[in-house]
Design a protein around this motif. Structure first.
Motif, mmCIF file in Angstrom:
data_model
loop_
_atom_site.group_PDB
_atom_site.id
_atom_site.type_symbol
_atom_site.label_atom_id
_atom_site.label_comp_id
_atom_site.label_asym_id
_atom_site.label_seq_id
_atom_site.Cartn_x
_atom_site.Cartn_y
_atom_site.Cartn_z
ATOM 1 N N THR A 14 0.308 99.360 -55.634
ATOM 2 C CA THR A 14 -0.159 100.514 -54.869
ATOM 3 C C THR A 14 -1.644 100.386 -54.549
ATOM 4 N N ASP A 15 -2.105 101.226 -53.606
ATOM 5 C CA ASP A 15 -3.520 101.222 -53.245
ATOM 6 C C ASP A 15 -4.392 101.636 -54.427
ATOM 7 N N SER A 16 -3.909 102.580 -55.233
ATOM 8 C CA SER A 16 -4.710 103.016 -56.385
ATOM 9 C C SER A 16 -4.832 101.890 -57.412
ATOM 10 N N ILE A 87 6.904 100.220 -59.592
ATOM 11 C CA ILE A 87 5.688 100.659 -58.912
ATOM 12 C C ILE A 87 4.531 100.548 -59.916
ATOM 13 N N ALA A 88 3.524 99.748 -59.574
ATOM 14 C CA ALA A 88 2.343 99.598 -60.444
ATOM 15 C C ALA A 88 1.354 100.713 -60.111
ATOM 16 N N THR A 89 1.038 101.518 -61.113
ATOM 17 C CA THR A 89 0.211 102.710 -60.864
ATOM 18 C C THR A 89 -1.263 102.515 -61.200
ATOM 19 N N HIS A 90 -1.588 101.504 -61.985
ATOM 20 C CA HIS A 90 -2.967 101.327 -62.421
ATOM 21 C C HIS A 90 -3.176 99.850 -62.764
ATOM 22 N N CYS A 91 -4.413 99.470 -62.971
ATOM 23 C CA CYS A 91 -4.749 98.090 -63.320
ATOM 24 C C CYS A 91 -5.747 98.122 -64.474
#
Length: 314
Positions: A14-16, A87-91
């Motif tokens: 995701t963009d975030s 869905i990857a929500t953070h890094c």
């Protein structure tokens, strides 16, 4: 140790998530940051529900993470549309994984610098395409490293001739700064070289008359009207292409940068002169690789023509 699972579904970055990666790396180009993170996920990532000890305590709504070993963890959720993808929500970076010190990299040279660089497949393929690299990918990668190693250095800006997309660092190499490899913070090394550019690429796109138009004949080596000059003049209308390597049937020439190869098995060694943009290729000689009967007949025909011209009434 992290355990891989059968539900190794596709992972959507995701963009975030990409924004968190960009902030960590200190990148301003979020599109490029997302592309780099996407590549890391595709090439190195694995889905797991067990994290290394240094990241114990991290949580995700699904209980699963995308792990890039020793580098990053991306908390995952299942796609709300019910499809089998994550869905990857953070890094989240590993605690000891710091972004590269770009100022320190810029101070390095040669093989010491290249030891910090990962050549991506795309960079090696562009070297094959634009710089006469070996057909085998691994051989081309070794060739690229050995070619740029003696002169390579890192810059924060590309050389003046290079028109490319923004990057954090540019590797520049060659006597005329002719090689440029844009780099971004990488997955398996401090920097990934994302492509390979060459200053003379436009010359290799020319053929025939367009190529001849940027050539200057060295008249100290090919006097006007001499046998070599006649052979060159008769070969030019047939067309010609610029080649990185000497044809196997042509004798070596110490001063040649490249070779112009004609379809009649004639070749001309040329020296690249980038300081002369209108005529950057200097023709140093001509090699006649035609079969001996063809060469002999050419000489006989020329003598007959001269004799016929000499016998004409004034």
């Amino acid at each position: 140790m992290a355990a891989k699972h059968d539900n190794q579904w596709p992972v959507v970055v995701t963009d975030s998530c990409a924004g968190a990666y960009a902030r960590w790396r200190g990148l301003t180009d979020h599109g490029a940051a997302k592309a780099t993170l996407r590549r890391m996920v595709d090439e190195l990532g694995e889905v797991t529900d067990q994290l290394p000890p240094q990241l114990a305590g991290r949580r995700s709504r699904s209980g699963f993470f995308l792990l890039v070993p020793d580098t990053l963890v991306l908390p995952l959720v299942r796609d709300s549309d019910g499809s089998t993808r994550w869905i990857a929500t953070h890094c989240v970076p590993f605690p000891a994984c710091d972004p590269p010190d770009l100022d320190a990299l810029v101070a390095l040279r040669g093989r010491e610098l290249l030891a910090r660089i990962h050549l991506t497949r795309h960079a090696v393929e562009r070297f094959q395409e634009r710089c006469g690299g070996a057909p085998d990918l691994d051989d081309a990668a070794r060739q690229l490293r050995s070619t740029i190693a003696p002169t390579v250095r890192a810059r924060r800006r590309p050389p003046g001739w290079c028109r490319t997309t923004p990057a954090e660092v540019f590797l520049v190499a060659g006597e005329h700064d002719q090689y440029c490899l844009p780099c971004r913070p990488g997955a398996v090394a401090e920097l990934d070289a994302t492509t390979c550019l060459h200053r003379a690429s436009d010359l290799f796109e020319r053929t025939g008359a367009r190529l001849h138009a940027v050539c200057q004949v060295d008249r100290t080596r090919l006097p006007v009207g001499g046998e070599a000059d006649r052979l060159l003049s008769s070969s030019v209308p047939l067309g010609g292409t610029l080649a990185w390597a000497r044809p196997k049937w042509a004798a070596p020439h110490d001063g040649a940068t490249w070779w112009v190869v004609f379809p009649n098995r004639v070749a001309a060694p040329v020296r690249w002169q980038p300081a002369k943009p209108n005529r950057p290729l200097r023709v140093l000689g001509v090699h006649d690789g035609r079969p001996w009967p063809v060469r002999l007949w050419s000489r006989i025909r020329h003598r007959l023509r001269r004799r016929g011209t000499g016998n004409r009434p004034g």
